[in-house]
Design an enzyme around this catalytic site. Structure first.
Site, PDB file in Angstrom:
ATOM      1  N   CYS A 405       0.764  -1.128   0.045  1.00 18.16           N
ATOM      2  CA  CYS A 405       0.020   0.000  -0.128  1.00 18.16           C
ATOM      3  C   CYS A 405       0.923   1.412   0.154  1.00 18.16           C
ATOM      4  O   CYS A 405       0.323   2.458  -0.406  1.00 18.16           O
ATOM      5  CB  CYS A 405      -1.002   0.025   1.141  1.00 18.16           C
ATOM      6  SG  CYS A 405      -2.248  -1.033   0.918  1.00 18.16           S
ATOM      7  N   ALA A 433     -20.391   6.576  -2.326  1.00 15.90           N
ATOM      8  CA  ALA A 433     -19.110   7.691  -1.998  1.00 15.90           C
ATOM      9  C   ALA A 433     -18.165   7.183  -1.081  1.00 15.90           C
ATOM     10  O   ALA A 433     -18.561   7.116   0.169  1.00 15.90           O
ATOM     11  CB  ALA A 433     -19.553   9.112  -1.925  1.00 15.90           C
ATOM     12  N   ASP A 435     -16.674   4.400  -0.444  1.00 16.47           N
ATOM     13  CA  ASP A 435     -16.255   3.105  -0.182  1.00 16.47           C
ATOM     14  C   ASP A 435     -15.530   2.319  -1.201  1.00 16.47           C
ATOM     15  O   ASP A 435     -15.504   2.734  -2.557  1.00 16.47           O
ATOM     16  CB  ASP A 435     -17.605   2.131  -0.173  1.00 16.47           C
ATOM     17  CG  ASP A 435     -18.184   2.381   1.341  1.00 16.47           C
ATOM     18  OD1 ASP A 435     -17.657   1.978   2.092  1.00 16.47           O
ATOM     19  OD2 ASP A 435     -19.293   3.177   1.206  1.00 16.47           O
ATOM     20  N   ASP A 436     -14.643   1.447  -1.005  1.00 13.86           N
ATOM     21  CA  ASP A 436     -13.655   0.716  -2.022  1.00 13.86           C
ATOM     22  C   ASP A 436     -14.265  -0.101  -2.792  1.00 13.86           C
ATOM     23  O   ASP A 436     -13.866  -0.559  -3.864  1.00 13.86           O
ATOM     24  CB  ASP A 436     -12.350   0.471  -1.220  1.00 13.86           C
ATOM     25  CG  ASP A 436     -11.696   1.386  -0.601  1.00 13.86           C
ATOM     26  OD1 ASP A 436     -11.758   2.363  -1.214  1.00 13.86           O
ATOM     27  OD2 ASP A 436     -10.879   0.930   0.272  1.00 13.86           O
ATOM     28  N   ASP A 452      -8.021  -5.676  -5.609  1.00 14.98           N
ATOM     29  CA  ASP A 452      -6.661  -5.358  -5.121  1.00 14.98           C
ATOM     30  C   ASP A 452      -5.328  -5.788  -5.832  1.00 14.98           C
ATOM     31  O   ASP A 452      -5.666  -7.246  -5.912  1.00 14.98           O
ATOM     32  CB  ASP A 452      -6.596  -5.354  -3.400  1.00 14.98           C
ATOM     33  CG  ASP A 452      -6.878  -4.101  -2.586  1.00 14.98           C
ATOM     34  OD1 ASP A 452      -6.105  -3.197  -3.028  1.00 14.98           O
ATOM     35  OD2 ASP A 452      -7.931  -4.315  -1.970  1.00 14.98           O
ATOM     36  N   ASP A 475     -12.027  -5.287   2.021  1.00 16.03           N
ATOM     37  CA  ASP A 475     -13.127  -4.539   1.513  1.00 16.03           C
ATOM     38  C   ASP A 475     -14.388  -5.264   1.673  1.00 16.03           C
ATOM     39  O   ASP A 475     -15.474  -4.892   1.966  1.00 16.03           O
ATOM     40  CB  ASP A 475     -12.899  -4.233  -0.195  1.00 16.03           C
ATOM     41  CG  ASP A 475     -11.906  -3.252   0.034  1.00 16.03           C
ATOM     42  OD1 ASP A 475     -11.623  -2.496   0.792  1.00 16.03           O
ATOM     43  OD2 ASP A 475     -11.360  -3.040  -1.339  1.00 16.03           O
ATOM     44  N   GLY A 525      -8.753 -16.591 -13.609  1.00 17.25           N
ATOM     45  CA  GLY A 525      -7.564 -15.582 -13.473  1.00 17.25           C
ATOM     46  C   GLY A 525      -6.960 -15.382 -14.753  1.00 17.25           C
ATOM     47  O   GLY A 525      -7.254 -15.694 -15.771  1.00 17.25           O
ATOM     48  N   HIS A 526      -5.884 -14.572 -14.697  1.00 19.47           N
ATOM     49  CA  HIS A 526      -4.808 -14.175 -15.584  1.00 19.47           C
ATOM     50  C   HIS A 526      -3.473 -14.072 -15.238  1.00 19.47           C
ATOM     51  O   HIS A 526      -3.280 -13.759 -14.101  1.00 19.47           O
ATOM     52  CB  HIS A 526      -5.429 -12.738 -16.227  1.00 19.47           C
ATOM     53  CG  HIS A 526      -4.559 -12.462 -17.495  1.00 19.47           C
ATOM     54  ND1 HIS A 526      -4.802 -12.944 -18.636  1.00 19.47           N
ATOM     55  CD2 HIS A 526      -3.633 -11.323 -17.424  1.00 19.47           C
ATOM     56  CE1 HIS A 526      -4.025 -12.147 -19.252  1.00 19.47           C
ATOM     57  NE2 HIS A 526      -3.065 -11.451 -18.690  1.00 19.47           N
ATOM     58  N   ASP A 609     -11.977  -1.078   6.349  1.00 18.09           N
ATOM     59  CA  ASP A 609     -10.544  -1.655   6.594  1.00 18.09           C
ATOM     60  C   ASP A 609      -9.636  -0.604   6.570  1.00 18.09           C
ATOM     61  O   ASP A 609      -9.685   0.306   5.733  1.00 18.09           O
ATOM     62  CB  ASP A 609     -10.286  -3.029   5.531  1.00 18.09           C
ATOM     63  CG  ASP A 609     -10.175  -2.621   4.222  1.00 18.09           C
ATOM     64  OD1 ASP A 609     -10.890  -1.434   3.730  1.00 18.09           O
ATOM     65  OD2 ASP A 609      -9.345  -3.333   3.296  1.00 18.09           O
TER      66      ASP A 609
END
Length: 726
Positions: A405, A433, A435-436, A452, A475, A525-526, A609
């Site tokens: 982070c 507004a 909030d992640d 994330d 989150d 996934g990737h 969080d």
């Protein structure tokens, strides 16, 4: 500098003297294309030469500790904190407790020996072996403090009458000598110090007597109890600290490797190779078949340069490489600590005794530790003379960008960019507004979606995966949702196909373990190749009623479920200024699930969080959305061990200035402790606003569930401001 792809895996099993020296040398002379891994149960390894001095009270604990995380960072290696349990030589895999196996092309073993006594009744429960040293050092430190405080009787028994047992007995007597009725007894089933030259033995026996050590030769201990030891003749001896120092035992898992062993120790030839040419061994766990020697740290130190050269040669040329031979010296200087600041020196029949010998030993030991602790700064290559305008200012004089982070975009930039977005137009997407995570509706069902993605700040893909998965789920938990599904995004550095498969296997097995434990499923996934390792997860969760930033009420108590300080810890680690033991605790905090905390806090009025914007930034997010203020009691905010010391030393994450600017609605002192409120957190805890009638009950439940939680303040009437009480 060229960016070379990785093609070979070198794995160092154990953090013994030889491997510590190899990490230092590797940092000075890395071999391009090789990924180095060191596996050790803990972040630090104790230096045996200074152990008696520590026990006697002449050294602090940190004086004899080698920080393997710092050495690994210096070497560009990954450190795996775990205990090796076996080797699958056919598949070239090393098994480690609590994680997927680790692939190797070449491996080296330097795990030392143990003084454990598995066949002695009660020893596992009530005794402590002298080796491994780290566990003994910690237990002795605690016992000594309790004895000096009068909380436990100063009664010690040392089982094993060799040199190590004698040194430790005298050191213990020295450490406890100010306490009345101190009793230290040295026990052996045979005679005491029989391996010594007669004249040297007489001198050390005299030193034991002078130190007040009670000697009990020809005494067989048959049981260790909590407050005494029982002998074969039926007698007992009071003992509140029973130490096992009876000889050197190999670790039991070695016998299952299929390697040739001698009395349980790995048989090696003159090039330090085992019966499997891809596996080397050094230090006390190895037996030199060409020239057998007693177990002594001096040989591990002398083996290190030979082992280093041979590992480089076999990794670059292959098993056909011509390797160096190790020829141990026939005799070596023995410096025996005598409890106080005196020592006995013995070599080739020459014996000297007294304070000068201790000073000599102290000089040798400190010089060895300085060699491994004084790590030179490795400077990046200079910039070309001609560069783009502004590049020099961006590069020179700035520290490297933090990972996790600490590498995020600042809150002010993010707010300005997002403010231009018109917002969702779909009726099944709820705009929140601040909030992640996003809220999606599916009939009567609410679904939370979030993403994330983190640059790797540790070299271990398994640890990085655990932290990223917990971070991404934050989150979901912050809204009170149950994790549902996840998509993985993995960028691998350039490497061979075999290593790609190995890394992805470790990452995906770990991810499945984490998400399975939370009731979620990885659905795809990737993957991509890039300049560095990066891992991300897109996650969804299901809920009945969301908990958002909007809803905090005046009078609500503010609960924090994890200590803060990960940002400054990771910034310090990049500069090799963080303490390894403190980092280990920080990693443990980051991988702790917040799932149970979310369930305990299901009735919170507002919750988030604590991640990139720091505690202050995220709390102000609640205040702005709820149009309330907040008061934090600084003394109640839990901190990670070592975080405040680093903040006081001026360490800051690279995103700290942006976080401080983003949290402009702040009133309070400007101190290193308050700076930690703006420290970006990775996989941080939950921050919840709870009714005062529920707060204490929630706090008790959180602590019962294993969280280092605290009530750190309360919500006040608006406007949206944050006030800090010292």
């Amino acid at each position: 500098m060229l960016d070379f792809p990785l093609t070979r895996d070198l794995v160092l099993i154990g953090g013994g003297h030889s491997h510590a020296l190899i990490l230092k040398r590797w940092g000075m002379r890395p071999l391009p294309g090789v990924r180095v891994t060191v596996i050790n149960p803990g972040a630090v390894a104790a230096y045996s030469g200074m152990l008696p001095g520590f026990v006697a009270g002449h050294y602090e604990r940190e004086d004899l500790e080698l920080d393997l995380l710092q050495l690994a960072r210096f070497a560009g290696a990954r450190a795996v904190l775990g205990r090796a349990t076996g080797i699958d030589r056919a598949a070239r895999l090393i098994h480690v407790e609590g994680r997927p196996p680790i692939r190797y092309d070449i491996a080296s073993i330097d795990i030392g020996i143990t003084s454990a006594m598995p066949d002695l009744t009660g020893f596992a429960e009530h005794g402590i072996p002298a080796k491994p040293l780290e566990a003994f050092a910690g237990r002795w430190d605690q016992f000594r403090k309790e004895a000096l405080a009068g909380e436990v009787a100063p009664e010690v028994t040392v089982i094993g009458g060799g040199v190590a047992g004698a040194e430790l007995a005298m050191a213990m007597a020295q450490s406890l000598k100010t306490i009345p009725n101190t009793q230290v007894c040295l026990v052996d089933h045979g005679e005491i110090l029989t391996e010594m030259h007669p004249a040297t033995r007489t001198a050390v026996l005299g030193a034991l007597t002078d130190a007040g050590i009670k000697l009990r030769p020809k005494s067989q201990v048959i049981e260790v109890r909590s407050e005494e030891v029982l002998f074969a003749d039926g007698t007992t001896l009071s003992s509140r600290f029973t130490l096992g120092a009876a000889g050197a035992r190999p670790y039991s898992w070695l016998k299952d490797t299929g390697l040739d062993l001698t009395d349980g120790f790995i048989t090696v030839n003159k090039t330090l190779q085992s019966s499997d040419p891809r596996i080397f061994a050094a230090g006390d766990c190895a037996h030199l078949s060409h020239d057998p020697r007693p177990k002594a740290g001096v040989y591990a130190v002398r083996e290190a340069p030979v082992l280093f050269d041979n590992l480089r040669r076999i990794l670059s040329v292959g098993t056909a490489a011509k390797l160096r031979a190790y020829h141990p010296q026939k005799d070596y200087l023995k410096l025996i600590s005598l409890g106080g600041k005196a020592a006995l020196a013995d070599k080739s029949g020459l014996r000297l005794k007294g304070p000068l010998m201790w000073q000599w030993k102290d000089h040798i030991d400190r010089a060895f530790m300085r060699k491994l602790k004084d790590l030179p700064a490795m400077m990046p290559p200079p910039l070309p003379e001609l560069v783009a305008e502004g590049l020099r200012e961006e590069v020179e004089g700035k520290k490297p960008m933090c990972g996790a982070c600490g590498a995020k975009v600042g809150g002010d930039i993010l707010s300005r960019v997002l403010s231009t977005h018109p917002g969702p137009e779909r009726r099944d997407v709820l705009h929140l507004a601040g909030d992640d995570a996003a809220l999606l509706t599916h009939g009567d069902t609410w679904q939370v979606a979030s993403v994330d993605h983190l640059r790797a700040f540790v070299e271990d893909p398994v640890l990085m995966t655990r932290i990223t998965a917990i971070h991404a789920l934050g989150d979901i938990w912050a809204m009170g949702a149950a994790p549902q599904a996840a998509l993985a995004t993995v960028t691998l550095p350039k490497m061979s196909e075999a290593m790609q498969e190995s890394w992805l296997t470790e990452i995906m097995e770990t991810a499945r373990e984490v998400f399975d434990a939370e009731g979620a499923e990885i659905i795809g996934g990737h993957t991509a190749m890039g300049a560095e390792l990066a891992i991300g997860f897109t996650v969804t969760g299901l809920l009945e009623q969301p908990i958002t930033l909007k809803g905090a009420r005046p009078g609500d108590q503010i609960l924090l479920t994890k200590p803060i300080g990960t940002g400054v810890m990771l910034a310090a680690e990049m500069e090799m200024k963080a303490n390894g033991r403190d980092l280990e605790r920080a990693y443990a905090s980051m991988v702790q699930s917040s799932g149970e905390a979310s369930r305990i806090l299901c009735n919170a009025h507002a919750m988030t969080d604590v991640t990139g914007f720091g505690l202050a930034g995220h709390l102000l997010g609640i205040c702005r959305a709820s149009e309330v203020g907040a008061v934090i009691r600084l003394q109640d905010v839990p901190l990670l061990p070592g975080a405040l010391i680093l903040a006081e030393a001026g360490l800051r994450s690279t995103i700290f200035p942006a976080n401080r600017a983003y949290a402009a609605d702040y009133e309070g002192p400007e101190t290193p402790e308050t700076d930690l409120l703006f420290d970006p957190q990775t996989a941080g805890g939950l921050l919840a606003c709870v009714s005062p009638m529920r707060a204490e009950k929630c706090l008790a439940a959180l602590r019962e569930a294993g969280y280092e939680a605290a009530i750190i303040g309360e919500i006040t009437e608006g406007p949206a401001r944050l006030f800090i009480e010292p």
